[in-house]
Design an enzyme around this catalytic site. Structure first.
Site, PDB file in Angstrom:
ATOM      1  N   ASP A  13       0.728  -0.768   0.231  1.00  0.00           N
ATOM      2  CA  ASP A  13       0.027   0.240  -0.214  1.00  0.00           C
ATOM      3  C   ASP A  13       1.181   1.354  -0.093  1.00  0.00           C
ATOM      4  O   ASP A  13       2.136   1.450   0.230  1.00  0.00           O
ATOM      5  CB  ASP A  13      -0.606  -0.720   1.205  1.00  0.00           C
ATOM      6  CG  ASP A  13      -1.922   1.093   1.567  1.00  0.00           C
ATOM      7  OD1 ASP A  13      -2.137   1.599   0.595  1.00  0.00           O
ATOM      8  OD2 ASP A  13      -2.045   1.536   2.285  1.00  0.00           O
ATOM      9  N   ASP A  15      -0.163   5.114   1.041  1.00  0.00           N
ATOM     10  CA  ASP A  15      -0.040   5.817   2.495  1.00  0.00           C
ATOM     11  C   ASP A  15      -0.549   5.119   3.212  1.00  0.00           C
ATOM     12  O   ASP A  15      -1.251   4.274   3.807  1.00  0.00           O
ATOM     13  CB  ASP A  15      -1.911   6.695   2.510  1.00  0.00           C
ATOM     14  CG  ASP A  15      -2.120   7.522   0.563  1.00  0.00           C
ATOM     15  OD1 ASP A  15      -2.161   8.765   0.704  1.00  0.00           O
ATOM     16  OD2 ASP A  15      -1.901   6.963  -0.492  1.00  0.00           O
TER      17      ASP A  15
END
Length: 222
Positions: A13, A15
């Site tokens: 991922d 953020d």
């Protein structure tokens, strides 16, 4: 994690897992609040919702949800502010560069799978100081459905020409773990990230890490 094939790719991922984007997302939210005569909210209040993008930040910062008539205009303003200052304070988390270098030495590919739309993913990724570029970038509008559906992770595995069972996915939100499990990948919860309102201990991840370099200490990486 037993009886699994060797790991050939680590997917992350963006953020809250690779990059600490919360300060710039919070700044955009506070500009929206200022437009409406509201004082700024502190980063530590906004930070847990950073992985949830506009929906999460406008929910906590402006008390609106997507079914509210005010939501779309506020969202447009928020995203415009964010795009205009997308990397003022955003940095890679401590240890990320060394982790990626170690993956390269082990001939393990790495890629990004995020729900952030490509309009925002591409300029941000281009400005961050990666030791090497990602082998793939999958944004929230790349595959048919975003996380927690498995589509983005399966798209990434296909792009890398690697069996999903030979991939691990690392993320700081419950939906990341749900997506990994649905895609048949090993799931790693990044407890150093934003994590939202729930605890990584409750997500059912295959493992939990508290620092990016902890990934290298897991049995699956040996």
């Amino acid at each position: 994690m037993k009886n699994r094939p060797p790991v050939r790719a680590c997917l992350f991922d963006l953020d809250g897992t690779l990059a600490d984007t919360a300060p710039d997302l919070a700044a955009a939210l506070n500009r929206v609040r200022a437009d409406h005569g509201l004082p700024p909210m502190p980063l530590d209040v906004l930070r847990p919702m950073a992985s949830h993008g506009a929906r999460g930040l406008l929910g906590i910062g402006m008390q609106v949800s997507p079914d509210d008539a005010r939501y779309n205009p506020l969202k447009d303003d928020f995203l415009a502010y964010y795009l205009g200052a997308i990397r003022v304070e955003t940095e890679l988390f401590d240890g990320v560069c060394l982790l990626l270098e170690q993956l390269q030495r082990r001939a393990i590919l790495w890629g990004i799978v995020t729900n952030k739309l490509s309009t925002y993913t591409q300029p941000l990724v281009a400005q961050l100081p990666w030791p090497e570029p990602p082998a793939c970038i999958v944004s929230g509008d790349t595959a048919k459905r975003p996380k927690p559906a498995p589509d983005p992770l399966l798209y990434a595995a296909d792009a890398l020409q690697i069996n999903p069972a030979e991939c691990v996915y690392i993320g700081d939100d419950l939906r990341d773990i749900q997506s990994a499990k649905a895609a048949g990948m090993q799931s790693i919860a990044a407890a150093y990230g934003y994590c939202g309102p729930s605890s990584p201990n409750d997500w059912g991840a295959d493992a939990i890490i508290h620092h990016p370099l902890d990934l290298l200490t897991l049995d699956l990486m040996s």
